[in-house]
Design a protein around this motif. Structure first.
Motif, short mmCIF file in Angstrom:
data_model
loop_
_atom_site.label_atom_id
_atom_site.label_comp_id
_atom_site.label_asym_id
_atom_site.label_seq_id
_atom_site.Cartn_x
_atom_site.Cartn_y
_atom_site.Cartn_z
N TRP A 20 0.72 -1.39 0.02
CA TRP A 20 -0.02 -0.06 -0.08
C TRP A 20 0.73 1.33 -0.02
O TRP A 20 1.83 1.23 0.37
CB TRP A 20 -0.93 -0.11 1.37
CG TRP A 20 -0.23 -0.31 2.65
CD1 TRP A 20 -0.33 -1.44 3.24
CD2 TRP A 20 0.03 0.69 3.23
NE1 TRP A 20 0.20 -1.28 4.45
CE2 TRP A 20 0.61 -0.28 4.56
CE3 TRP A 20 0.48 2.06 3.45
CZ2 TRP A 20 1.08 0.45 5.87
CZ3 TRP A 20 0.98 2.51 4.58
CH2 TRP A 20 1.54 1.78 5.59
N GLY A 49 0.55 5.66 0.24
CA GLY A 49 -0.29 6.74 0.75
C GLY A 49 0.46 7.68 1.48
O GLY A 49 1.55 7.99 1.34
N TYR A 60 -4.88 5.61 2.55
CA TYR A 60 -3.81 4.72 1.72
C TYR A 60 -4.54 3.89 0.52
O TYR A 60 -5.89 3.57 0.74
CB TYR A 60 -3.39 3.44 2.81
CG TYR A 60 -2.80 3.98 4.00
CD1 TYR A 60 -1.78 4.94 3.85
CD2 TYR A 60 -2.85 3.20 5.26
CE1 TYR A 60 -1.14 5.26 5.14
CE2 TYR A 60 -2.21 3.58 6.35
CZ TYR A 60 -1.43 4.71 6.21
OH TYR A 60 -0.66 5.12 7.28
#
Length: 177
Positions: free
Chosen positions: A22, A24, A174
């Protein structure tokens, strides 16, 4: 020896099968007016992150943060300075209720504090940051942190140890691959 290598490969594959990457980041904005101070201290933080979900409970991640502080009382040049740092951490999600999860990030911050006028100093932080996350979908997760418990040292400047729940509010987003 073959059995040991085979077992290690099996563990690595099983961790990788559940893993998710992920990206973010988060941002925070804090205003504080200490007793007796003429001006309000302002802190702005932005921290892009990349992480790897090992399973539903554990994540490993690293963030690169930039913090700007102004009007810090008791510091020359009105305490205007910036801090750039790298923050590796492990996240443990200790409770999940549907799409909402509660977690604690345990990690380190290594940074450089640069005052507006003067020499830069290295900084170090170790501690835990609690937070909550909301999975809006399989790909999008909203995150919020509030406070921290830890130890921070800024070279030739100060050290701090304790629990802070009144500042450090940060919001993040995210995207999981």
């Amino acid at each position: 020896m073959k059995k040991l290598l085979l077992a290690a490969a099996f563990v690595a594959c099983s961790l990788g099968a559940n893993a998710q990457v992920w990206v973010g980041g988060s941002f925070g904005l804090d205003f504080m007016k200490p007793d007796g101070a003429d001006k309000t201290q302002t802190t702005f933080t932005i921290k892009p992150e990349v992480g790897y979900s090992l399973n539903e409970k554990w994540d490993l991640a690293v963030g690169i943060g930039l913090t700007s502080l102004s009007n810090v009382s008791g510091v020359k040049d009105n305490g205007n300075h910036t801090e750039f740092g790298i923050n590796p951490y492990a996240r443990y999600t200790f409770a999940n209720f549907g799409k909402v999860g509660f977690f604690a990030d345990g990690g380190l911050d290594f940074g450089v504090v640069s005052p507006k006028h003067g020499d830069s100093h290295s900084s170090f932080w170790i501690g835990v940051r609690p937070g909550v996350k909301f999975a809006a979908s399989d790909k999008i997760t909203f995150v919020a942190h509030l406070g921290q418990f830890g130890y921070k040292s800024v070279e030739d400047s100060y050290t701090d140890f304790g629990l802070s729940i009144t500042n450090g509010l940060a919001f993040g987003l995210y995207y999981s691959f």
